[in-house]
Design a protein around this motif. Structure first.
Motif, PDB file in Angstrom:
ATOM      1  N   THR A 110       1.497   3.840   0.311  1.00 21.20           N
ATOM      2  CA  THR A 110       0.470   3.665   1.338  1.00 21.20           C
ATOM      3  C   THR A 110      -0.925   3.551   0.719  1.00 21.20           C
ATOM      4  OG1 THR A 110       0.336   6.073   1.660  1.00 21.20           O
ATOM      5  CG2 THR A 110       1.823   4.836   3.108  1.00 21.20           C
ATOM      6  N   HIS A 111      -1.135   4.209  -0.420  1.00 20.28           N
ATOM      7  CA  HIS A 111      -2.435   4.082  -1.073  1.00 20.28           C
ATOM      8  C   HIS A 111      -2.645   2.648  -1.570  1.00 20.28           C
ATOM      9  CE1 HIS A 111      -6.077   5.798  -2.629  1.00 20.28           C
ATOM     10  NE2 HIS A 111      -5.857   5.231  -3.792  1.00 20.28           N
ATOM     11  N   ARG A 112      -1.567   2.001  -1.999  1.00 21.36           N
ATOM     12  CA  ARG A 112      -1.693   0.604  -2.423  1.00 21.36           C
ATOM     13  C   ARG A 112      -2.021  -0.282  -1.225  1.00 21.36           C
ATOM     14  NH1 ARG A 112      -1.111  -3.146  -6.108  1.00 21.36           N
ATOM     15  NH2 ARG A 112      -0.200  -5.168  -5.564  1.00 21.36           N
ATOM     16  N   LEU A 113      -1.435   0.003  -0.076  1.00 22.10           N
ATOM     17  CA  LEU A 113      -1.758  -0.772   1.119  1.00 22.10           C
ATOM     18  C   LEU A 113      -3.242  -0.644   1.473  1.00 22.10           C
ATOM     19  CD1 LEU A 113       1.357  -0.011   3.347  1.00 22.10           C
ATOM     20  CD2 LEU A 113       0.857  -2.123   2.093  1.00 22.10           C
ATOM     21  N   ILE A 114      -3.785   0.551   1.299  1.00 24.58           N
ATOM     22  CA  ILE A 114      -5.214   0.750   1.517  1.00 24.58           C
ATOM     23  C   ILE A 114      -6.020  -0.090   0.529  1.00 24.58           C
ATOM     24  CG2 ILE A 114      -7.086   2.442   1.253  1.00 24.58           C
ATOM     25  CD1 ILE A 114      -5.158   4.523   2.433  1.00 24.58           C
ATOM     26  N   SER A 115      -5.586  -0.097  -0.731  1.00 25.92           N
ATOM     27  CA  SER A 115      -6.283  -0.883  -1.743  1.00 25.92           C
ATOM     28  C   SER A 115      -6.223  -2.369  -1.423  1.00 25.92           C
ATOM     29  CB  SER A 115      -5.670  -0.621  -3.123  1.00 25.92           C
ATOM     30  OG  SER A 115      -5.820   0.734  -3.498  1.00 25.92           O
ATOM     31  N   LEU A 116      -5.096  -2.836  -0.918  1.00 25.00           N
ATOM     32  CA  LEU A 116      -4.980  -4.246  -0.539  1.00 25.00           C
ATOM     33  C   LEU A 116      -5.923  -4.587   0.608  1.00 25.00           C
ATOM     34  CD1 LEU A 116      -1.103  -4.719  -0.765  1.00 25.00           C
ATOM     35  CD2 LEU A 116      -2.836  -5.706  -2.292  1.00 25.00           C
ATOM     36  N   GLU A 117      -6.101  -3.656   1.544  1.00 28.66           N
ATOM     37  CA  GLU A 117      -7.039  -3.891   2.637  1.00 28.66           C
ATOM     38  C   GLU A 117      -8.476  -3.933   2.124  1.00 28.66           C
ATOM     39  OE1 GLU A 117      -8.619  -4.247   6.625  1.00 28.66           O
ATOM     40  OE2 GLU A 117      -6.826  -4.885   5.533  1.00 28.66           O
ATOM     41  N   ARG A 118      -8.807  -3.066   1.194  1.00 30.05           N
ATOM     42  CA  ARG A 118     -10.149  -3.098   0.603  1.00 30.05           C
ATOM     43  C   ARG A 118     -10.393  -4.432  -0.108  1.00 30.05           C
ATOM     44  NH1 ARG A 118     -12.977   1.616  -0.235  1.00 30.05           N
ATOM     45  NH2 ARG A 118     -13.680   0.967  -2.308  1.00 30.05           N
ATOM     46  N   ALA A 119      -9.386  -4.928  -0.800  1.00 27.64           N
ATOM     47  CA  ALA A 119      -9.521  -6.226  -1.467  1.00 27.64           C
ATOM     48  C   ALA A 119      -9.687  -7.351  -0.462  1.00 27.64           C
ATOM     49  CB  ALA A 119      -8.300  -6.470  -2.353  1.00 27.64           C
ATOM     50  N   ARG A 120      -8.969  -7.273   0.665  1.00 30.59           N
ATOM     51  CA  ARG A 120      -9.096  -8.300   1.697  1.00 30.59           C
ATOM     52  C   ARG A 120     -10.514  -8.327   2.256  1.00 30.59           C
ATOM     53  NH1 ARG A 120      -9.654  -8.980   6.791  1.00 30.59           N
ATOM     54  NH2 ARG A 120      -9.734  -6.736   7.195  1.00 30.59           N
ATOM     55  N   VAL A 121     -11.064  -7.132   2.536  1.00 23.95           N
ATOM     56  CA  VAL A 121     -12.422  -7.054   3.073  1.00 23.95           C
ATOM     57  C   VAL A 121     -13.425  -7.623   2.077  1.00 23.95           C
ATOM     58  CG1 VAL A 121     -14.234  -5.455   3.810  1.00 23.95           C
ATOM     59  CG2 VAL A 121     -11.882  -5.110   4.557  1.00 23.95           C
TER      60      VAL A 121
END
Length: 230
Positions: free
Chosen positions: A156-167
């Motif tokens: 789940t922490h990686r999913l958060i990181s992917l969202e930060r990259a998307r933003v």
């Protein structure tokens, strides 16, 4: 005082923080809305609120503009950040105090509410920080925290990181390297982000009741805790 708080004593660092656009402003604005709505729902109009880690005053302005509070005490551990806030906020119901929430502190009189926006992830010992807040509140007082949080698992922490990259609009081919650099930058800044369940469990250990997460959007969350009536 942590290295992360000490870094904001630097005038250039403080000014950069104050003038740069916040990362993902819509998400931050929604967090502020939830925090303010929670306060308005749980304390009487004209209540007294203390803000921990006010920085250059982003959420202080939200509190002031609401017209709901009779007294707002904005505190921060970095004098340069407080100076920036004071230069823009001159309302008589707002006062400022140098306060490091990683060390013992007290309030002159019991508070109706304590708030903290994007600051407590700098606290290495969150139990100590929450205990200090508990002692400063009146019985029935409210603690509202809006903060950066970590994922509960590596997945789940990686999913958060992917969202930060998307933003950040990072090109897909660069995302793995960017995630690594982002994690390194967060560590270098002294950000000690914890999973949400750590916040909830530690708040209960500090003596709070009705502890819950009222809103979460990936790496940002709003957490509520109430001090029991004696």
């Amino acid at each position: 005082m942590t290295d992360a708080i000490r870094a904001y004593h630097d005038p250039d660092r403080a000014r950069r923080y104050h003038t740069q656009h916040a990362f993902d402003p819509p998400r931050k604005a929604r967090m502020f809305e939830v925090m303010l709505d929670t306060l308005r729902a749980l304390i009487p109009a004209g209540g007294r609120v203390l803000e921990l880690g006010a920085g250059s005053g982003d959420f202080t302005k939200v509190l002031l503009d609401s017209g709901f509070f009779s007294r707002i005490e904005a505190t921060d551990g970095a004098e340069e950040m407080l100076s920036l806030a004071q230069s823009e906020i001159t309302a008589e119901q707002v006062s400022f105090r140098l306060l490091d929430f990683t060390r013992p502190w007290s309030a002159p009189e019991p508070l109706d509410a304590i708030v903290s926006s994007m600051a407590l992830h700098h606290a290495p010992d969150k139990l100590f920080s929450f205990q200090q807040a508990f002692q400063a509140l009146r019985p029935g007082g409210v603690l509202v925290i809006g903060d950066h949080i970590a994922g509960a698992t590596p997945h789940t922490h990686r999913l958060i990181s992917l969202e930060r990259a998307r933003v950040k609009q990072i090109p897909e081919a660069q995302v793995p390297d960017w995630i690594l650099q982002d994690e390194q930058a967060q560590a270098a800044q002294g950000n000690i982000c914890e999973p949400l369940d750590v916040y909830l469990n530690v708040l209960q250990q500090a003596g709070f009741m009705h502890v819950d997460c009222l809103w979460r959007d990936h790496w940002m969350a709003v957490v509520l805790a109430l001090k029991p009536y004696e």
